[in-house]
Design an enzyme around this catalytic site. Structure first.
Site: not given
Length: 527
Positions: A113, A158, A162-164
């Site tokens: 990030y 992302i 990914s984060e979800a």
């Protein structure tokens, strides 16, 4: 490469998104640790099985594929038509197994990030997420070449993939935004979860006696600290998928694993011995009475002090003793009602000093199979050992932060739990409504912030019993709840969960029901 997992923005609903995330989680899951899904152990993962791709489309003619590294659920590359682009920190094997029939290019930034935000010239908090943002990301990445915009759209993808997949809290936020057709920007809670995924995963896997080696500080939606230092902390239930950090020592190794693989695999250290407070009934702390460390002095429940003080601090030793100031928490005998005292570890009967702290907040003396219990609801009551009935007065949570976790609780149809007199039902979520704020205590109780003497209680121990607010001073089994990673709010004594009656919020009833996992039994703390 097996089935490509797909999501299309065309006609997307919160349901189609949920199915996509569930398929992705399933594909990424390598096992369970403490009942929580975990990514595969990299030492057991063959390089050719290390990558999967996810197809994101706006229509039949407009789509991209994102390449995901199974060992950390992270996006490492994307394909647009017959070209593919790899982030600078993608593992070297990625280009050997992902998008092999394409022209492969390397991007000049990595997937952190820090790097992505620097290039995008925007932070995650400034970049809206939602269906519109995803549509734009897909159509831009199809042919766009501007680094700033690539970075910005990757931040969208992302987080929405990914984060979800990693967090129920994040997939919920995206789901709500799709259902209401409104974009949203990540809040403090979401950012803190993203930034602490490895810390939370490590805390769970390295936990000793239900306790993390190091506290993890999350933030609430209004940016207050939420300190998590125990597996029993109710916020841990938002984890949908952990990073593999290490195998718990003496975890039952799957017999299917070849010996040599197990030996290479990382085992968590068992040497770690945390010193913590032990919070229990009404949020009170396990306390050596009057600071007296003479043999036989009683152990009481007392309000947790503002500062950490010796007579409320306990070291969880690897020999299964629990010590304050070097002396042992000891049961006076092995009969229900015997009191618990401080005693010199070397002269006490060894078996009387051994305790196990279970993942559900139970502290048990193995020899007697009796559990630590706070029979009195008032300050200064002596702690005793009692028959284990999973009573609220037998619920504990370790960690130096014993204050309640204050949060709203969302459930069926994204509605929030709301207190109404002595009743509780579902209503539209509103962060400013006091009656939707709940204090989750160390003893496993769920209390209305409007009056913390009232606890969510099932009226009876049978299927269909309504859940209402009743006096916490009872300390009953029907007032002790566990937030599980499958989304259920579980009652240990009854082996049943909170259930929105007949999946019909208009009935205004939440009941006790055996677990089946349908949406009317799934809950989420919204921080």
């Amino acid at each position: 490469q097996d089935q490509v997992i797909k999501f299309t923005t065309e006609g997307a609903t919160s349901q189609s998104y949920k199915q996509f995330i569930e398929a992705l989680r399933q594909r990424l899951t390598g096992g369970l640790i403490h009942g929580i899904p975990v990514l595969p152990d990299p030492t057991t993962l063959q390089e050719r099985n290390r990558y999967i791709s996810v197809e994101l489309s706006n229509s039949d003619t407009e789509s991209i594929e994102a390449g995901i590294d199974v060992s950390n659920a992270y996006v490492v590359a994307y394909r647009a038509g017959n070209r593919s682009y790899f982030l600078r920190d993608a593992p070297t094997s990625a280009s050997r197994y992902l998008f092999t029939g394409t022209q492969q290019y390397s991007l000049r930034f990595n997937g952190s990030y820090i790097d992505l935000e620097r290039l995008a010239r925007q932070t995650r908090q400034q970049i809206p997420l939602g269906l519109q943002a995803l549509r734009h990301a897909i159509s831009f990445l199809q042919s766009g070449t501007d680094d700033q915009e690539i970075a910005r759209t990757l931040i969208v993808i992302i987080q929405m993939a990914s984060e979800a997949a990693r967090y129920r809290f994040i997939s919920y936020r995206v789901g709500v935004s799709i259902r209401t057709n409104t974009a949203f920007q990540p809040d403090a809670a979401m950012i803190s979860l993203e930034n602490n995924w490895d810390n939370l995963s490590g805390g769970v896997q390295q936990s000793v006696q239900d306790t993390f080696p190091n506290a993890v500080t999350l933030r609430s939606v209004n940016n207050q600290p939420v300190i998590v230092d125990s597996l029993t902390h109710q916020s841990v239930a938002v984890l949908a998928l952990m990073l593999f950090v290490c195998n718990p020592p003496n975890a039952n190794q799957s017999p299917l694993l070849i010996r040599s693989i197990v030996e290479k695999s990382k085992i968590c250290s068992s040497r770690y011995e945390p010193t913590v407070r032990i919070g229990g009934r009404n949020g009170m702390c396990v306390d050596v009475y009057d600071d007296g460390y003479h043999n036989g002095n009683r152990i009481i429940a007392w309000k947790c002090k503002d500062r950490l003080e010796e007579n409320q601090l306990w070291t969880l030793k690897s020999d299964k003793t629990i010590r304050s100031n070097g002396k042992c928490l000891t049961t006076e005998g092995y009969a229900p009602g015997n009191y618990v005292m401080i005693y010199d570890c070397t002269s006490a009967v060894a078996e009387a000093t051994y305790w196990e702290i279970w993942d559900n907040g139970t502290i048990i003396n193995p020899k007697s199979a009796l559990v630590l219990s706070a029979e009195s609801s008032s300050m200064g009551g002596t702690l005793t050992v009692q028959t284990n009935e999973y009573l609220m007065r037998q619920g504990w949570r370790t960690g130096n932060n014993t204050s309640p976790f204050v949060t709203s609780i969302s459930g069926y149809s994204d509605l929030c739990m709301q207190a109404q007199g002595s009743n509780v039902w579902l209503a539209y979520c509103d962060n400013n409504k006091k009656e939707q704020q709940w204090a989750l205590y160390t003893d496993g109780s769920i209390r209305s912030v409007q009056n913390t003497n009232n606890c969510l209680t099932s009226k009876d121990h049978k299927q269909g019993s309504p859940i209402v607010l009743m006096a916490c001073s009872n300390g009953w089994a029907s007032q002790r709840w566990l937030f599980r990673n499958d989304g259920s709010i579980y009652n240990l004594h009854d082996d049943m969960v909170m259930d929105v009656k007949r999946s019909d919020p208009s009935l205004k009833e939440i009941i006790l029901h055996p677990y089946h996992g349908k949406p009317n039994q799934i809950w989420l703390t919204l921080f």
